[in-house]
Write a protein that holds these residues in place. Structure first.
Motif, PDB file in Angstrom:
ATOM      1  N   SER A  27      -6.105 -17.273  23.373  1.00  0.00           N
ATOM      2  CA  SER A  27      -6.405 -17.054  24.791  1.00  0.00           C
ATOM      3  C   SER A  27      -7.618 -17.872  25.223  1.00  0.00           C
ATOM      4  O   SER A  27      -7.671 -18.371  26.348  1.00  0.00           O
ATOM      5  N   SER A  31      -7.264 -20.581  28.105  1.00  0.00           N
ATOM      6  CA  SER A  31      -8.166 -20.449  29.257  1.00  0.00           C
ATOM      7  C   SER A  31      -8.892 -21.761  29.531  1.00  0.00           C
ATOM      8  O   SER A  31      -9.041 -22.180  30.685  1.00  0.00           O
ATOM      9  N   ARG A  34      -6.242 -24.310  30.995  1.00  0.00           N
ATOM     10  CA  ARG A  34      -5.750 -23.972  32.334  1.00  0.00           C
ATOM     11  C   ARG A  34      -6.864 -23.787  33.361  1.00  0.00           C
ATOM     12  O   ARG A  34      -6.594 -23.655  34.539  1.00  0.00           O
ATOM     13  N   LYS A  35      -8.093 -23.696  32.864  1.00  0.00           N
ATOM     14  CA  LYS A  35      -9.260 -23.483  33.719  1.00  0.00           C
ATOM     15  C   LYS A  35      -9.166 -22.188  34.521  1.00  0.00           C
ATOM     16  O   LYS A  35      -9.611 -22.090  35.656  1.00  0.00           O
ATOM     17  N   ARG A  36      -8.554 -21.193  33.886  1.00  0.00           N
ATOM     18  CA  ARG A  36      -8.533 -19.821  34.415  1.00  0.00           C
ATOM     19  C   ARG A  36      -8.410 -18.875  33.226  1.00  0.00           C
ATOM     20  O   ARG A  36      -7.900 -19.236  32.175  1.00  0.00           O
ATOM     21  N   SER A  37      -8.892 -17.685  33.420  1.00  0.00           N
ATOM     22  CA  SER A  37      -8.960 -16.733  32.311  1.00  0.00           C
ATOM     23  C   SER A  37      -7.598 -16.225  31.876  1.00  0.00           C
ATOM     24  O   SER A  37      -6.775 -15.818  32.699  1.00  0.00           O
ATOM     25  N   VAL A  38      -7.386 -16.269  30.594  1.00  0.00           N
ATOM     26  CA  VAL A  38      -6.240 -15.648  29.943  1.00  0.00           C
ATOM     27  C   VAL A  38      -6.836 -14.765  28.858  1.00  0.00           C
ATOM     28  O   VAL A  38      -7.610 -15.233  28.039  1.00  0.00           O
TER      29      VAL A  38
END
Length: 185
Positions: A27, A31, A34-38
């Protein structure tokens, strides 16, 4: 890494903990890409503060310098056990310290033994002022994995600039007893 440290860490390995670690790592990588939180998995390390009280007055520490805004307190053993029971299947590394002196809590060795019985690797950091003979013997029986001793100076004069109200001689005495007890254990 010493063979003993390796054995202590290996004791904590389980399929679920390894899987959780892989989920957390994946994750993090996803993250970043993708430059967003997973968020997958659960934390694999945990810090529990046995107490936020301290016997010293260190100028850099909120507990010691009086800047702590939260109330001073002591972790209750039953609450500690409930937290460990909830997380022990995923958490393998437990730190029993933060801003206080952990050995002020009289149940610290019980906490260590409890977490170790749940196959957690346990670390404690201390200023060593409470490492009396009976405490050291309790640590060895409890099976503490890592003990970090904070020493900030090689002379009393330098040491007490940071560890205000501390005694370097008391720390040296505690370490000598710890070393002797560890080799005799």
């Amino acid at each position: 890494m010493t063979p003993r440290t390796f054995r202590n860490l290996a004791r904590c390995i389980s399929f679920r903990r390894v899987w959780n670690l892989l989920l957390v790592g994946a994750s993090f990588q996803l993250s970043a890409r993708r430059k967003r939180s997973v968020v997958w998995g659960r934390p694999y390390t945990l810090t529990i503060e046995p107490t936020n009280r301290c016997n010293l007055k260190c100028p850099e520490c909120p507990s010691g310098n009086g800047a702590m805004v939260r109330p001073l307190g002591m972790m209750d053993f039953d609450r500690f056990a409930a937290i460990v029971d909830e997380v022990h299947t995923d958490v393998f590394y437990l730190q029993l310290f933060f801003q206080g002196e952990p050995f002020i809590n009289n149940r610290l060795t019980d906490m260590i033994a409890y977490a170790r019985a749940r196959r957690m690797y346990v670390a404690v950091s201390t200023n060593a002022h409470f490492l009396r003979r009976e405490v050291v013997d309790g640590l060895l029986r409890a099976g503490l994995d890592r003990l970090i001793v904070s020493i900030d100076g090689l002379t009393q004069e330098v040491y007490e600039e940071y560890r205000v109200s501390g005694s370097l001689a008391k720390v040296h005495e505690a370490l000598a007893h710890l070393d002797a007890a560890r080799h005799a254990f």
